[in-house]
Motif scaffolding. Structure first.
Motif, short mmCIF file in Angstrom:
data_model
loop_
_atom_site.label_atom_id
_atom_site.label_comp_id
_atom_site.label_asym_id
_atom_site.label_seq_id
_atom_site.Cartn_x
_atom_site.Cartn_y
_atom_site.Cartn_z
N SER A 161 -51.83 30.60 83.62
CA SER A 161 -50.43 30.30 83.92
C SER A 161 -50.17 30.31 85.43
O SER A 161 -49.25 29.66 85.91
CB SER A 161 -49.51 31.31 83.23
OG SER A 161 -49.59 31.18 81.83
N SER A 254 -53.07 20.30 79.81
CA SER A 254 -53.20 21.72 79.49
C SER A 254 -53.09 22.58 80.75
O SER A 254 -52.41 23.61 80.75
CB SER A 254 -54.54 21.97 78.79
OG SER A 254 -54.67 23.32 78.43
N HIS A 259 -51.64 26.47 79.90
CA HIS A 259 -52.24 27.00 78.68
C HIS A 259 -53.61 27.59 78.99
O HIS A 259 -54.34 27.09 79.84
CB HIS A 259 -52.39 25.89 77.63
CG HIS A 259 -51.11 25.52 76.98
ND1 HIS A 259 -50.89 24.30 76.37
CD2 HIS A 259 -49.93 26.20 76.85
CE1 HIS A 259 -49.67 24.25 75.88
NE2 HIS A 259 -49.07 25.39 76.16
N SER A 260 -53.97 28.65 78.27
CA SER A 260 -55.25 29.30 78.52
C SER A 260 -56.42 28.47 78.02
O SER A 260 -57.53 28.59 78.54
CB SER A 260 -55.27 30.68 77.85
OG SER A 260 -55.03 30.57 76.46
N ILE A 264 -55.17 25.06 72.59
CA ILE A 264 -53.77 25.42 72.37
C ILE A 264 -52.89 24.19 72.55
O ILE A 264 -52.01 23.91 71.73
CB ILE A 264 -53.34 26.54 73.34
CG1 ILE A 264 -54.12 27.81 73.05
CG2 ILE A 264 -51.83 26.79 73.25
CD1 ILE A 264 -53.85 28.93 74.04
N THR A 265 -53.14 23.44 73.60
CA THR A 265 -52.38 22.21 73.86
C THR A 265 -52.56 21.22 72.73
O THR A 265 -51.59 20.64 72.24
CB THR A 265 -52.83 21.57 75.19
OG1 THR A 265 -52.93 22.58 76.20
CG2 THR A 265 -51.86 20.50 75.64
#
Length: 294
Positions: A161, A254, A259-260, A264-265
C-alpha cells in the motif's frame, strides 16, 4: 490489535489459553454477530470473520512458543465474510460527476479518488509533500482511518500500500487549482490556521478532513446532482474496472491500487460490465464468422 482489544479481550480475556475451547469461540462469534457494537447491534459477518483470523493467529503464535498443543480456532465455526456487491458508476457517470463538482471545494478530492483509485484513508492522509506536481507523481505514505470510533493516522494498510503512482495531466491541473484555493483560505484564516502538517484535504482552517464526513458529503453531493447512489469506496472499484477494461496490465493496476497480490485484484474485479461483455461477444463473433454476422 484493534479487533483483539475491542472485541476479544473484554469478553474472553480472563479465560486461560488452556481453557479456551472451540465452543467458547463459537459463543464469542455468536455474541459479536448479535450485539458486538457499542450501540448493542451486531457486527457484520465480515468483521467477525476478521476477529476469528486475529484469534487464530494469536493461538498459532501461542502454539509456536510452546504454550498450546492445538489451535482450537481450527475447530471453531469460522464466520464467512459477506462481500458487498460492487455498484461502481460507468465511466460516463464518473465523468459527469467529477466535472459537475470540479468547482466545489471538495471537488479535487472526488477527482483524485476517481482518477487514481486511492482508498479514502489514503487520500485523507495526503500532505502536499507527498505530491510532486512537476513530476506528476503521488506517494502514499500514511492513511487517516477510523479505529475504535476515533480518527488515527497510521502506516499504509500493507507494505504494497506504500507506493508511488503517476498522475495524469488533468489531475495535476485539478490539484494545482485546489492548492491555489487552499492558499487563499490560509491567507484569509491568518493566525487561526490550525495545522502545520499541510494536509492536501483540509477544512477552512487547515485541519484535516474527517474520513466519515468525507463519505457523508460524497453521498449528499451525488444525491444532489441526481447520480445513482453508490458508496465512496465504489469510486475505487470504478477506477479499477475502467483501468482493466482499458487494457491496463493486471500487475500495473494491482500496484496502483496497493494490493498485496495480483490475485486479490483479479478476484475482486473478475466481474465485467454487461455492455463490455456484449462488445466482446460481438467482436469474437465477427472474428470467427466474418461476413456471416448480422
Amino acid at each position: 490489535k484493534h479487533l483483539m482489544t475491542r472485541h476479544v479481550i473484554p469478553r474472553i480475556g480472563a479465560v486461560r489459553l488452556t481453557g479456551l475451547t472451540a465452543v467458547r469461540l463459537n459463543a464469542l462469534y455468536a455474541e459479536l454477530l448479535t450485539s458486538g457494537r457499542l450501540n448493542g447491534t451486531g457486527l457484520s459477518p465480515t468483521t467477525v470473520h476478521f476477529v476469528h483470523v486475529a484469534v487464530h493467529r494469536m493461538l498459532k503464535d501461542a502454539g509456536k512458543w510452546g504454550h498450546l498443543q492445538h489451535n482450537v480456532a481450527d475447530l471453531a465455526t469460522r464466520p464467512r465474510p459477506v462481500n458487498k456487491p460492487m455498484t461502481p458508476w460507468s465511466p460516463d457517470d464518473t465523468r459527469k460527476f467529477i466535472r459537475a463538482t470540479a468547482e466545489d471545494r471538495m471537488g479535487a478530492l472526488w477527482w483524485l479518488l476517481a482518477m487514481t483509485g486511492l482508498r479514502r484513508g489514503e487520500a485523507c492522509g495526503l500532505r502536499w509533500s507527498d505530491i510532486d506536481l512537476e513530476a506528476h507523481r503521488l506517494t502514499v505514505d500514511r492513511a487517516r482511518v477510523m479505529a475504535a470510533g476515533k480518527v488515527v493516522t497510521s502506516s499504509p494498510k500493507t507494505t504494497k500500500s506504500a507506493r508511488t503512482i503517476g498522475l495524469d495531466p488533468s489531475t495535476i491541473q485539478m490539484l494545482r487549482a485546489h492548492k491555489a484555493r487552499q492558499s487563499g483560505e490560509r491567507l484569509v484564516a491568518g493566525p487561526a490556521w490550525s495545522c502545520e502538517d499541510d494536509w492536501v484535504y483540509a477544512d477552512e482552517l487547515g485541519a484535516p478532513v474527517h474520513p466519515n464526513s468525507v463519505s457523508r458529503l460524497f453521498s449528499m453531493t451525488a444525491k444532489a446532482i441526481g447520480m445513482p447512489q453508490i458508496r465512496l469506496h465504489d469510486l475505487r472499484h470504478g477506477y479499477a474496472t475502467a483501468a482493466l477494461e482499458a487494457g491496463a496490465p493486471l500487475k500495473v493496476v494491482s500496484e496502483r491500487l496497493g494490493h498485496s497480490k495480483t490475485a486479490i485484484t483479479a478476484d475482486i474485479y473478475s466481474h465485467v460490465r454487461p455492455e463490455v461483455d456484449q462488445a466482446v461477444a460481438d467482436e469474437v463473433a465477427g472474428l470467427i464468422l466474418g461476413s456471416e454476422t448480422a
